[in-house]
Design a protein around this motif. Structure first.
Motif, PDB file in Angstrom:
ATOM      1  N   PRO A 101      76.252  11.119  58.567  1.00 21.42           N
ATOM      2  CA  PRO A 101      75.340  11.827  59.472  1.00 21.42           C
ATOM      3  C   PRO A 101      76.092  12.833  60.343  1.00 21.42           C
ATOM      4  O   PRO A 101      75.824  12.958  61.538  1.00 21.42           O
ATOM      5  N   LEU A 102      77.029  13.516  59.728  1.00 16.41           N
ATOM      6  CA  LEU A 102      77.850  14.514  60.403  1.00 16.41           C
ATOM      7  C   LEU A 102      77.742  15.822  59.629  1.00 16.41           C
ATOM      8  O   LEU A 102      77.299  15.852  58.481  1.00 16.41           O
ATOM      9  N   ASP A 103      78.175  16.904  60.245  1.00 16.00           N
ATOM     10  CA  ASP A 103      78.068  18.224  59.630  1.00 16.00           C
ATOM     11  C   ASP A 103      79.437  18.686  59.139  1.00 16.00           C
ATOM     12  O   ASP A 103      80.107  19.488  59.793  1.00 16.00           O
ATOM     13  N   TYR A 104      79.850  18.151  57.965  1.00 18.29           N
ATOM     14  CA  TYR A 104      81.106  18.583  57.367  1.00 18.29           C
ATOM     15  C   TYR A 104      80.856  19.694  56.344  1.00 18.29           C
ATOM     16  O   TYR A 104      81.147  20.849  56.600  1.00 18.29           O
ATOM     17  N   PHE A 105      80.333  19.356  55.173  1.00 21.63           N
ATOM     18  CA  PHE A 105      80.063  20.431  54.224  1.00 21.63           C
ATOM     19  C   PHE A 105      79.041  19.984  53.183  1.00 21.63           C
ATOM     20  O   PHE A 105      78.857  18.795  52.928  1.00 21.63           O
ATOM     21  N   THR A 106      78.352  20.956  52.609  1.00 20.48           N
ATOM     22  CA  THR A 106      77.395  20.728  51.532  1.00 20.48           C
ATOM     23  C   THR A 106      77.823  21.524  50.317  1.00 20.48           C
ATOM     24  O   THR A 106      78.503  22.554  50.433  1.00 20.48           O
ATOM     25  N   LEU A 107      77.419  21.060  49.152  1.00 19.35           N
ATOM     26  CA  LEU A 107      77.796  21.686  47.885  1.00 19.35           C
ATOM     27  C   LEU A 107      76.552  21.863  47.024  1.00 19.35           C
ATOM     28  O   LEU A 107      75.721  20.961  46.926  1.00 19.35           O
ATOM     29  N   THR A 108      76.422  23.020  46.416  1.00 17.26           N
ATOM     30  CA  THR A 108      75.378  23.274  45.423  1.00 17.26           C
ATOM     31  C   THR A 108      76.035  23.746  44.136  1.00 17.26           C
ATOM     32  O   THR A 108      76.953  24.569  44.163  1.00 17.26           O
ATOM     33  N   GLN A 109      75.576  23.205  43.027  1.00 11.68           N
ATOM     34  CA  GLN A 109      76.054  23.630  41.709  1.00 11.68           C
ATOM     35  C   GLN A 109      74.838  23.957  40.865  1.00 11.68           C
ATOM     36  O   GLN A 109      74.167  23.081  40.339  1.00 11.68           O
ATOM     37  N   ARG A 110      74.537  25.259  40.759  1.00  9.60           N
ATOM     38  CA  ARG A 110      73.380  25.723  39.986  1.00  9.60           C
ATOM     39  C   ARG A 110      73.887  26.312  38.676  1.00  9.60           C
ATOM     40  O   ARG A 110      74.689  27.255  38.676  1.00  9.60           O
ATOM     41  N   LYS A 111      73.396  25.766  37.554  1.00  7.75           N
ATOM     42  CA  LYS A 111      73.989  26.100  36.257  1.00  7.75           C
ATOM     43  C   LYS A 111      72.924  26.494  35.250  1.00  7.75           C
ATOM     44  O   LYS A 111      71.846  25.907  35.186  1.00  7.75           O
ATOM     45  N   HIS A 112      73.233  27.523  34.467  1.00  8.29           N
ATOM     46  CA  HIS A 112      72.455  27.896  33.287  1.00  8.29           C
ATOM     47  C   HIS A 112      73.417  27.858  32.100  1.00  8.29           C
ATOM     48  O   HIS A 112      74.474  28.506  32.139  1.00  8.29           O
ATOM     49  N   GLU A 113      73.044  27.134  31.061  1.00  7.83           N
ATOM     50  CA  GLU A 113      73.965  26.978  29.930  1.00  7.83           C
ATOM     51  C   GLU A 113      73.213  27.096  28.614  1.00  7.83           C
ATOM     52  O   GLU A 113      72.159  26.487  28.419  1.00  7.83           O
ATOM     53  N   TRP A 114      73.792  27.905  27.699  1.00  8.38           N
ATOM     54  CA  TRP A 114      73.294  28.054  26.335  1.00  8.38           C
ATOM     55  C   TRP A 114      74.326  27.466  25.373  1.00  8.38           C
ATOM     56  O   TRP A 114      75.517  27.761  25.487  1.00  8.38           O
ATOM     57  N   ASN A 115      73.850  26.651  24.432  1.00 10.89           N
ATOM     58  CA  ASN A 115      74.721  26.077  23.404  1.00 10.89           C
ATOM     59  C   ASN A 115      74.153  26.385  22.029  1.00 10.89           C
ATOM     60  O   ASN A 115      72.950  26.194  21.792  1.00 10.89           O
ATOM     61  N   ILE A 116      75.000  26.841  21.138  1.00 12.90           N
ATOM     62  CA  ILE A 116      74.624  27.061  19.746  1.00 12.90           C
ATOM     63  C   ILE A 116      75.637  26.338  18.874  1.00 12.90           C
ATOM     64  O   ILE A 116      76.851  26.511  19.052  1.00 12.90           O
ATOM     65  N   THR A 117      75.163  25.522  17.954  1.00 13.01           N
ATOM     66  CA  THR A 117      76.066  24.821  17.033  1.00 13.01           C
ATOM     67  C   THR A 117      75.603  25.025  15.598  1.00 13.01           C
ATOM     68  O   THR A 117      74.407  25.174  15.331  1.00 13.01           O
ATOM     69  N   GLN A 118      76.557  25.037  14.686  1.00 10.53           N
ATOM     70  CA  GLN A 118      76.264  25.148  13.257  1.00 10.53           C
ATOM     71  C   GLN A 118      77.241  24.265  12.497  1.00 10.53           C
ATOM     72  O   GLN A 118      78.452  24.376  12.663  1.00 10.53           O
ATOM     73  N   ASP A 119      76.684  23.381  11.687  1.00  7.68           N
ATOM     74  CA  ASP A 119      77.511  22.461  10.910  1.00  7.68           C
ATOM     75  C   ASP A 119      77.045  22.505   9.455  1.00  7.68           C
ATOM     76  O   ASP A 119      75.869  22.256   9.162  1.00  7.68           O
TER      77      ASP A 119
END
Length: 750
Positions: free
Chosen positions: A310-328
């Motif tokens: 309950p203290l004000d040290y730090f906050t973190l946000t990780q917003r991600k967009h990811e594209w994956n293409i695979t071919q086997d």
């Protein structure tokens, strides 16, 4: 310890064998055999006699033990541990002392043969699972990068072979509710489709003391559409499209000092993901060809009160967009005693991410305290804004190519297989980190209205990091079929495991913070020359992880398959093992680093015994001793200590009794136990979770198209912890779920 494990393994196996041989089944007894399917592409349909340590669960077992996601397989498969903590992004898996909490996975995942590259997306619910295979030990030869600890293969029901509709509805304490609906239809001999939707709501068990809100609530859903088209008897096209949506509240991390959840900033996790996989199979008798193509998109957001106080040290946000293409591309064939499989695999992954860190009042006070609290410095500092933004944006394109081949020769009772893979990967990280703020200096003596110094801090760190990896990955197995009434075998294998390297994106906020603190020092009277910092490469890069796995085992069938015992012993020599650590107090983020060398050895035992059509018993046990052989973090030598987060023991036991009732009702009772521990929480091994066991059970009434189940987990409401970490010099724990109970209704319509 290992000699005790060996003795226990041999003793239990002999007891099982004796019991099975001493109790021949009557003529009307149904013999239990492992299900054989033809959905697998890279291995034979039946793994029961293959030279591999595997746990295979079919639909009746999955329903009996409530397995509808990967985390529910934890402990059921020996030495397989996937703890439930944090949110669905924390899909950590540990197998035989090897695992991963950040970035690259150590265990691979395919769903209906389609590869999932990012472990952040591993935790999702799946309706109508037909079979799950957990393969332990390196599977890098056939499945490639990041499968050095094992491989999970999930197969769902096929509309070509199953038609009808299903409904599953469940309610439990919390409260929680689940609803699943699926429909399978065959439009013609050539075309079939299935549609399914699974939705869940969970109100959580733990409250944030700061605002009284629940911290572990969730709502979400999964939609799947599978199409199978068979224009000819030897050709099959399959397309699977899926969509996942999850919304979770904060993280129920308790401060170890008080034992309560108590933090003041917002925490949540949100995920939207879309995946589509196309599989084409052509079977020409002794030769078959397959093409597996997938496209996946993930949009997620993790926001944390990173100090969890309950203290004000730090906050973190990780917003991600990811594209994956695979071919086997996979080809396999056989000619007499010779069998072979060869393939070409390629992938492209593009990630764009924004990761701002807000340093707040208490963190700013900590940074300026070195000046303001020093009586020898005549000035005090004040920041010109209530928070400092450390902003980072990344794009990370990664691509890779691999060619693999495995040859297998049957020499009577002997079978010899040699697999090889050449794997190339190219990774690049484009980064732009910046910080724009200002501070003022005032004389400590007196209170003049104007500052003696005002300094703007403008830091910009743009750049690109590149790396490529080339790895040769071999595997050799030898098996021998025993001369017994029922088919049984022993085997030995030597395999190399490989997990690619990468870059720690969370370290860029720490780099910016170091530059900012340097600006403060340079502004002080009598400041020394400008500081030199380690290069960005030295700070954020980590090396690939490799291992050699040596294994012997046996698959023993007795009494026509009513008693089955699987045994394996292993030794793993691991170099540059990737482990996750938390930086020192006063800095942000988590990092993946390399321990110089570790070794793991242990044993796995699986016993299934079905003496009659009424009784069924399962006992699975795993032992792992994983320790550091060489790991010096610059100050402390951890040699001889246990590898954190990897449990020493896993245990699962189940007993089921079923019998008939009037009017064609069948009643089944199940009692089961899951156990895990000891788990060491840090490299010092000063903190740990002792071994614990959780009892569960169910009563199921079946009547043709109707199934009604009452279930309970953690019957005695045992308290245990599933996660530990340190932030800002404080220790935090997540407590496991308390007693859970509920009712599940299943309806089957043809």
């Amino acid at each position: 310890m290992i000699h005790r494990i060996l003795f226990t393994t041999i003793f239990l196996s002999s007891v099982t064998y004796s019991l099975a041989e001493a109790d021949p089944s009557p003529a009307d007894t149904t013999h239990w055999l492992r299900d054989v399917t033809v959905t697998a592409i890279k291995q034979v349909p039946d793994l029961s006699l293959q030279p591999i340590s595997a746990t295979v669960l079919t639909e009746p077992q999955l329903l009996k033990w409530g397995v509808n996601a990967m985390k529910r397989m934890s402990e059921i498969a020996p030495n397989f541990y996937m703890p439930s903590y944090g949110s669905r992004i924390t899909s950590s898996i540990y197998v035989r002392g090897i695992g991963s909490r950040l970035d690259q996975p150590a265990v691979g995942l395919t769903v209906d043969n389609v590869t999932f590259l990012n472990k952040d997306s591993y935790d999702f619910d799946i309706l109508d699972i037909d079979r799950i295979e957990v393969l332990r030990g390196p599977q890098s030869t056939l499945y490639g990068r990041n499968t050095m600890a094992g491989q999970i293969n999930v197969y769902t029901l096929q509309p070509m072979t199953y038609q009808g509709s299903r409904v599953v509805a469940s309610v439990g304490n919390g409260p929680e509710a689940h609803l699943g609906i699926s429909h399978y239809r065959k439009f013609s001999d050539k075309l079939a489709m299935s549609f399914s939707g699974y939705f869940n709501f969970f109100d959580g068990f733990y409250r944030n003391h700061y605002n009284t809100y629940k911290t572990d609530t969730e709502k979400g859903g999964t939609l799947r559409w599978k199409t199978q088209w068979q224009p000819r008897a030897d050709v099959m096209f399959e397309n699977i499209a899926s969509f996942n949506l999850y919304r979770q509240s904060g993280y129920p991390y308790q401060y170890a000092g008080s034992g309560i959840v108590n933090y003041n900033d917002t925490c949540y996790y949100r995920r939207n993901s879309v995946a589509d996989g196309i599989t084409v199979k052509w079977n020409a008798g002794n030769v078959s060809l397959a093409s597996i193509t997938s496209l996946q998109y993930v949009d997620d957001n993790m926001t944390l009160d990173q100090d969890f106080l309950p203290l004000d040290y730090f906050t973190l946000t990780q917003r991600k967009h990811e594209w994956n293409i695979t071919q086997d591309f996979v080809a396999r064939g056989s000619s007499g005693i010779y069998k072979w499989i060869t393939g070409l695999f390629g992938f492209y992954k593009h990630t764009s991410m924004k990761a701002p860190v807000h340093l707040k009042e208490d963190m700013i006070d900590m940074i300026t305290g070195n000046v303001n609290d020093n009586p020898r410095i005549p000035v005090r500092l004040e920041w010109d804004s209530p928070y400092i933004l450390l902003n980072s944006a990344f794009t990370q394109p990664v691509w890779g190519l691999a060619v693999y081949h495995q040859s297998e020769i049957d020499l009577g009772r002997f079978n010899i297989a040699l697999g090889q893979r050449l794997d190339f990967e190219n990774t690049k990280l484009n980064y732009l980190s910046d910080c724009n703020t200002a501070f003022s200096a005032y004389m400590k003596s007196g209170t003049p209205p104007n500052p003696i110094l005002t300094k703007e801090v403008n830091i910009t760190l743009p750049g690109t990091l590149k790396e490529h990896f080339l790895q040769y990955i071999p595997k050799l197995t030898v098996s021998y079929e025993l001369d017994m009434k029922s088919r049984s075998s022993v085997y030995a294998s030597v395999a190399k495991g490989y997990k690619s390297g990468g870059f720690n994106t969370q370290m860029f906020s720490t780099i910016l913070q170091a530059y900012m603190e340097s600006e403060i020092k340079q502004s002080m009277p009598g400041a020394s020359a400008e500081e030199e910092f380690p290069s960005v490469w030295e700070t954020v890069a980590y090396k690939p992880e490799t291992s050699w796995n040596y294994e012997v085992g046996a698959h023993i069938y007795c009494a026509g398959g009513k008693a089955v015992t699987d045994i394996s012993l292993f030794y793993i020599d691991c170099r540059n093992q990737q482990i996750t650590i938390f930086p020192d107090a006063g800095t942000t983020g988590r990092i993946t680093t390399n321990a110089g060398r570790t070794r793991s050895y242990g044993a796995e035992l699986q016993i299934t015994y079905n003496p009659t059509q009424h009784w069924s018993f399962t006992a699975n046990y795993g032992y792992t001793n994983a320790t550091f052989l060489r790991y010096l973090d610059g100050a402390v030598d951890y040699r001889g200590n246990h590898v954190p987060y990897a449990p020493v023991h896993t245990l699962f036991g189940s007993a089921t009794y079923s019998h008939g009732l009037p009017n064609d009702w069948i009643l089944a009772y199940n009692l089961n136990c899951r156990g895990v521990g000891r788990i060491y929480w840090n490299e010092e091994n000063s903190l740990s979770q002792p071994f614990y066991a959780l009892l569960g059970g169910s009563i199921v009434a079946n009547h043709g198209w109707l199934s009604l189940e009452g279930w309970i987990e953690n019957i005695v409401n045992h308290k245990y912890n599933t996660f530990y970490f340190s932030s800002m010099g404080n220790d935090f724990l997540q407590q496991g779920n308390p007693r859970r109970f509920g009712i599940t209704l299943r309806l089957y319509f043809k």
